[in-house]
Scaffold this active site. Sequence first.
Site, PDB file in Angstrom:
ATOM      1  N   GLY A   1      -5.103  -4.488  -2.608  1.00 13.64           N
ATOM      2  CA  GLY A   1      -4.173  -4.132  -3.667  1.00 13.64           C
ATOM      3  C   GLY A   1      -3.553  -2.773  -3.439  1.00 13.64           C
ATOM      4  O   GLY A   1      -4.142  -1.888  -2.805  1.00 13.64           O
TER       5      GLY A   1
ATOM      6  N   LYS B   1     -12.430  -4.741  10.568  1.00 12.80           N
ATOM      7  CA  LYS B   1     -13.115  -3.762   9.728  1.00 12.80           C
ATOM      8  C   LYS B   1     -14.548  -3.534  10.207  1.00 12.80           C
ATOM      9  O   LYS B   1     -15.044  -2.401  10.203  1.00 12.80           O
ATOM     10  CB  LYS B   1     -13.103  -4.236   8.272  1.00 12.80           C
ATOM     11  CG  LYS B   1     -11.709  -4.287   7.667  1.00 12.80           C
ATOM     12  CD  LYS B   1     -11.732  -4.930   6.290  1.00 12.80           C
ATOM     13  CE  LYS B   1     -10.333  -4.978   5.681  1.00 12.80           C
ATOM     14  NZ  LYS B   1     -10.310  -5.673   4.368  1.00 12.80           N
TER      15      LYS B   1
ATOM     16  N   GLU C   1      -1.521 -14.270   2.240  1.00 16.27           N
ATOM     17  CA  GLU C   1      -0.178 -14.430   2.783  1.00 16.27           C
ATOM     18  C   GLU C   1       0.171 -15.919   2.899  1.00 16.27           C
ATOM     19  O   GLU C   1      -0.691 -16.797   2.798  1.00 16.27           O
ATOM     20  CB  GLU C   1      -0.103 -13.787   4.168  1.00 16.27           C
ATOM     21  CG  GLU C   1      -0.436 -12.310   4.194  1.00 16.27           C
ATOM     22  CD  GLU C   1       0.605 -11.458   3.491  1.00 16.27           C
ATOM     23  OE1 GLU C   1       1.763 -11.911   3.376  1.00 16.27           O
ATOM     24  OE2 GLU C   1       0.262 -10.343   3.064  1.00 16.27           O
TER      25      GLU C   1
ATOM     26  N   ILE D   1     -13.513   1.346  -1.374  1.00 20.80           N
ATOM     27  CA  ILE D   1     -14.907   1.716  -1.136  1.00 20.80           C
ATOM     28  C   ILE D   1     -14.971   2.729   0.014  1.00 20.80           C
ATOM     29  O   ILE D   1     -14.563   2.415   1.129  1.00 20.80           O
ATOM     30  CB  ILE D   1     -15.762   0.484  -0.776  1.00 20.80           C
ATOM     31  CG1 ILE D   1     -15.632  -0.606  -1.843  1.00 20.80           C
ATOM     32  CG2 ILE D   1     -17.223   0.873  -0.610  1.00 20.80           C
ATOM     33  CD1 ILE D   1     -16.353  -1.892  -1.481  1.00 20.80           C
TER      34      ILE D   1
ATOM     35  N   ASP E   1      -9.532 -10.291   9.825  1.00 24.42           N
ATOM     36  CA  ASP E   1      -9.462  -9.052   9.053  1.00 24.42           C
ATOM     37  C   ASP E   1     -10.850  -8.439   8.906  1.00 24.42           C
ATOM     38  O   ASP E   1     -11.045  -7.234   9.097  1.00 24.42           O
ATOM     39  CB  ASP E   1      -8.843  -9.337   7.679  1.00 24.42           C
ATOM     40  CG  ASP E   1      -8.754  -8.095   6.807  1.00 24.42           C
ATOM     41  OD1 ASP E   1      -7.859  -7.265   7.043  1.00 24.42           O
ATOM     42  OD2 ASP E   1      -9.583  -7.956   5.891  1.00 24.42           O
TER      43      ASP E   1
ATOM     44  N   VAL F   1       0.825  -1.209   0.000  1.00 23.33           N
ATOM     45  CA  VAL F   1       0.000   0.000   0.000  1.00 23.33           C
ATOM     46  C   VAL F   1       0.863   1.264   0.000  1.00 23.33           C
ATOM     47  O   VAL F   1       0.568   2.226  -0.710  1.00 23.33           O
ATOM     48  CB  VAL F   1      -0.962  -0.003   1.206  1.00 23.33           C
ATOM     49  CG1 VAL F   1      -1.818   1.266   1.216  1.00 23.33           C
ATOM     50  CG2 VAL F   1      -1.864  -1.233   1.174  1.00 23.33           C
TER      51      VAL F   1
END
Length: 407
Positions: free
Chosen positions: A306, A208, A193, A139, A204, A27
């Site tokens: 990504g 979030k 990973e 998003i 994850d 990132v």
Amino acid sequence: CIRDSRKTDYTMNGKKLNIGLFGFGTVGRGLYDVLQRIGTKNVEIKRICVRDIRKPRAVEADFTDKADDIFNDPEINFIVELIDDAEAAYIIVKRALQSRLPVVSGNKKMLAYHIEELIALQSQYNVALLYDASACGSIPVIRNLEEYYDNDLLTSVKGILNGSSNFILSKIFNEKMSYADALKLAQDLGFAESNPTLDIDGWDSLFKLIIITVHAFGLYVAPEKIFTYGISNMNDDDIRFANEKERRFKLVAHVEKIAGNRLIMCVMPQLISRNKYIYSVEDEFNGVVIKGLFYDKQFMFGRGAGGYPTGSAVLSDITACLYDYKYEYKKRNDSQLPEFTNDHYFRVYYRYANDSDLALIPFESISEKYSSDSYKYVVGRASLDALHDVQEQLRRRNVFIAAYPND
């Protein structure tokens, strides 16, 4: 985004942001490349702090391995934190806020554990912390929850928040890959990973979901209180069951307001029917469905992972600070915040190996049951309370459970 002791007047229009960047992984490099591509004059990465300064990176930039080199630079007036170490990220973000430096963070685990303290620090030091990129990549779900859904009409937010697990499930259901082969492909392509636990076991998505819930309903719920279960135990029998029912498994994060101003939250696989928006969310994409009392359902869709998509989302947070944007946390000022509960029943599919596995879950009722030497399952009503009590055992045993909505 107020800054009172540096050379830059941080309250003026036309200001320039001189960024101190922590982390230059996927990132961080994505953000760097995006900035190079667009050539903006009012945003510049001045220095980058990395763990290993000797690692070749093939870019012309000022690298350091000392945080003090960034925090003590009088020209740096903005911090961007994009590292994968949650505790190190917490130290960086806290130090930035206490130094009255606005900061953008992409570390969802750190935020999930420390967001309440960081909200208080923002208020204390009158400085902004933005993190839209931490929740769903490209998003802008947090900004929309803050600005558009800032009232009591919101009833639920649910969706696919992890691109790696969704890529695996897409390959299984679209290309008939085995789970093992789909996972290996995701790892080979860099979507998962070498140790994929964070993605495929739901953590994850959980982090979030916690962040989203703070903005959707004003309530912070600690990670350990929320039932979390992933797809690592799924096998070919489960996939065959889904296909026979003309459904697909999706790893879904879900928060919903129910009767009595109570709030339920969970992360787990769901058997999704064709008429649902997220049924067709494929590969590494994310999809979020926001539901309200009078506007029914609204759907947001985009790349959830990504370097470039997430780097672009980080840049959006950075440029928002050029206009003094800060989260207002309007829902947290509500005098009647909802109360978190696991006291809620719903239909589940449960594949098990033996009677002791079946006895783990006290089903309220069972509507379907099948048993053979190699495959056993039930469909029945169970509570989040019961599942939460045994979630560690569910992960360790040869079992698999998924929500099975009626529609």
